[in-house]
Design an enzyme around this catalytic site. Structure first.
Site, PDB file in Angstrom:
ATOM      1  N   SER A   1       6.906  23.388  69.480  1.00 46.53           N
ATOM      2  CA  SER A   1       7.447  22.754  70.126  1.00 46.53           C
ATOM      3  C   SER A   1       8.988  23.221  69.405  1.00 46.53           C
ATOM      4  O   SER A   1       9.768  23.715  69.324  1.00 46.53           O
ATOM      5  CB  SER A   1       7.108  21.706  69.780  1.00 46.53           C
ATOM      6  OG  SER A   1       5.897  20.675  69.359  1.00 46.53           O
TER       7      SER A   1
HETATM    8  N1  SAH Z   1       4.286  20.003  65.588  1.00 45.46           N
HETATM    9  C1  SAH Z   1       3.071  21.097  65.227  1.00 45.46           C
HETATM   10  C2  SAH Z   1       3.341  21.381  67.567  1.00 45.46           C
HETATM   11  C3  SAH Z   1       2.252  21.756  67.077  1.00 45.46           C
HETATM   12  S1  SAH Z   1       1.207  22.714  68.862  1.00 45.46           S
HETATM   13  C4  SAH Z   1       4.565  22.152  65.251  1.00 45.46           C
HETATM   14  O1  SAH Z   1       5.596  21.817  64.345  1.00 45.46           O
HETATM   15  O2  SAH Z   1       4.391  23.128  65.176  1.00 45.46           O
HETATM   16  C5  SAH Z   1       0.291  20.904  69.141  1.00 45.46           C
HETATM   17  C6  SAH Z   1      -0.867  20.775  67.966  1.00 45.46           C
HETATM   18  O3  SAH Z   1      -1.877  19.923  68.116  1.00 45.46           O
HETATM   19  C7  SAH Z   1      -1.708  21.913  67.950  1.00 45.46           C
HETATM   20  O4  SAH Z   1      -2.346  22.894  66.989  1.00 45.46           O
HETATM   21  C8  SAH Z   1      -3.199  20.811  68.277  1.00 45.46           C
HETATM   22  O5  SAH Z   1      -5.023  22.377  67.800  1.00 45.46           O
HETATM   23  C9  SAH Z   1      -3.087  20.110  67.762  1.00 45.46           C
HETATM   24  N2  SAH Z   1      -4.132  19.000  67.798  1.00 45.46           N
HETATM   25  C10 SAH Z   1      -4.740  18.744  69.571  1.00 45.46           C
HETATM   26  N3  SAH Z   1      -5.754  18.424  69.430  1.00 45.46           N
HETATM   27  C11 SAH Z   1      -5.376  17.468  68.414  1.00 45.46           C
HETATM   28  C12 SAH Z   1      -6.442  16.319  67.648  1.00 45.46           C
HETATM   29  N4  SAH Z   1      -7.445  16.009  67.984  1.00 45.46           N
HETATM   30  N5  SAH Z   1      -6.004  16.187  66.737  1.00 45.46           N
HETATM   31  C13 SAH Z   1      -5.190  17.174  65.420  1.00 45.46           C
HETATM   32  N6  SAH Z   1      -4.278  18.319  65.941  1.00 45.46           N
HETATM   33  C14 SAH Z   1      -4.887  18.183  67.427  1.00 45.46           C
END
Ligand code: SAH
Length: 276
Positions: A120
């Site tokens: 993000s």
């Molecule tokens: N906070 C992260 C942002 C990652 S993007 C950072 O700092 O990099 C969002 C993430 O949510 C993705 O990696 C995706 O695979 C994950 N995601 C989506 N649905 C999910 C679920 N049900 N449980 C766990 N992770 C999930």
């Protein structure tokens, strides 16, 4: 009074020795959730990259100065929490992105982290952390325990580790769970616990949470998160709006109600069920 987490010393790269076993392998009620304690387990190894000289990233970038500029921009854009600004000024975001993207690490932009997912924007991370802390909670000191849905590359988990007592962060994609573990290992954050599993189910074992923060947007806030939220706690989650599009939603749980506040439009990757 609650104690502040060890700060900021633990975020410095350290080559000191550590021991312990990989804490992976715990399963929770058949839900296939696997935890890895970043701080205590899997270490005993030198950091992947050499310890940083204070002002140089080894990528031809003066990382502290660039980060300080990012923090000034965040403050100018309306982020008012000193604790949040300090946390974003401390965590080396460039260590969470691919080498080819390092030069963009401190721009206010989301960046690809593999498997179709993104880290993000700093502004969004700061905004969500600020909402999570909330005015009353910020006064009371660091939150007790927070659950992050969507570890991704682990950046926001590192930021949260400076703002909260304990961070549980869950990721549904094995490749990213592993990547986050590798990215976070050198920081040695004993209060970050990485989980591999479906975050739509929350993580009951760590409940109740003072806060739950989602980095992926779903159609609605899953009931499990509401159940696992402590009274007085809050959920910050990008959520699909009836008319289409996503907005940032804050849910506050009190003894007798769940108060919902819909904030600005956002664009997060989708919240998906199951693991892969
Ligand atoms: N906070 C992260 C942002 C990652 S993007 C950072 O700092 O990099 C969002 C993430 O949510 C993705 O990696 C995706 O695979 C994950 N995601 C989506 N649905 C999910 C679920 N049900 N449980 C766990 N992770 C999930």
């Amino acid at each position: 009074m609650s104690q502040r987490p060890p700060f900021p010393a633990r975020l410095d790269f350290s080559t000191g020795s550590a021991s312990g076993k990989n804490g992976a392998g715990k399963s929770v009620a058949g839900k296939k959730t696997v935890t890895t304690a970043v701080g205590q387990g899997v270490i005993g190894q030198k950091p992947r990259q050499p310890a940083l000289p204070a002002m140089s990233s080894g990528h031809g970038m003066d990382s502290a100065a660039v980060r300080a500029r990012m923090v000034r921009n965040l403050a100018a854009s309306g982020i008012g929490s000193a604790a949040v600004l300090q946390a974003l000024g401390t965590v080396e975001r460039h260590r969470f992105v691919d080498t080819a993207l390092v030069n963009q690490a401190y721009e206010d932009t989301s960046l690809p982290i593999g498997l179709g997912q993104t880290i993000s924007k700093p502004n969004v991370v700061a905004r969500m952390c600020e909402l999570l802390l909330g005015a009353e909670l910020a006064r009371a000191g660091p939150l007790a325990r927070v659950l992050e849905i969507g570890t991704g590359c682990g950046y926001q988990a590192a930021v949260l580790s400076l703002l909260t007592r304990e961070v549980y962060s869950i990721e549904r994609l094995r490749g990213l769970h592993d990547k986050a573990r590798d990215n976070l290992r050198p920081f040695r954050l004993p209060n970050v616990h990485l989980l591999f599993g479906d975050g739509m189910l929350g993580y009951a074992k760590g409940a109740p949470y003072a806060g739950i923060i989602a980095a992926a947007g779903g159609e609605a806030v899953p009931q499990a998160w509401i159940d696992q939220l402590a009274t007085g706690g809050r959920i910050i989650a990008p959520t699909q709006m009836p008319g289409g599009g996503q907005a940032l939603v804050v849910l506050q749980k009190t003894t007798h109600e769940l108060k919902q506040t819909v904030l600005e439009a956002v664009h997060f990757v989708p919240l998906k069920s199951g693991i892969a």
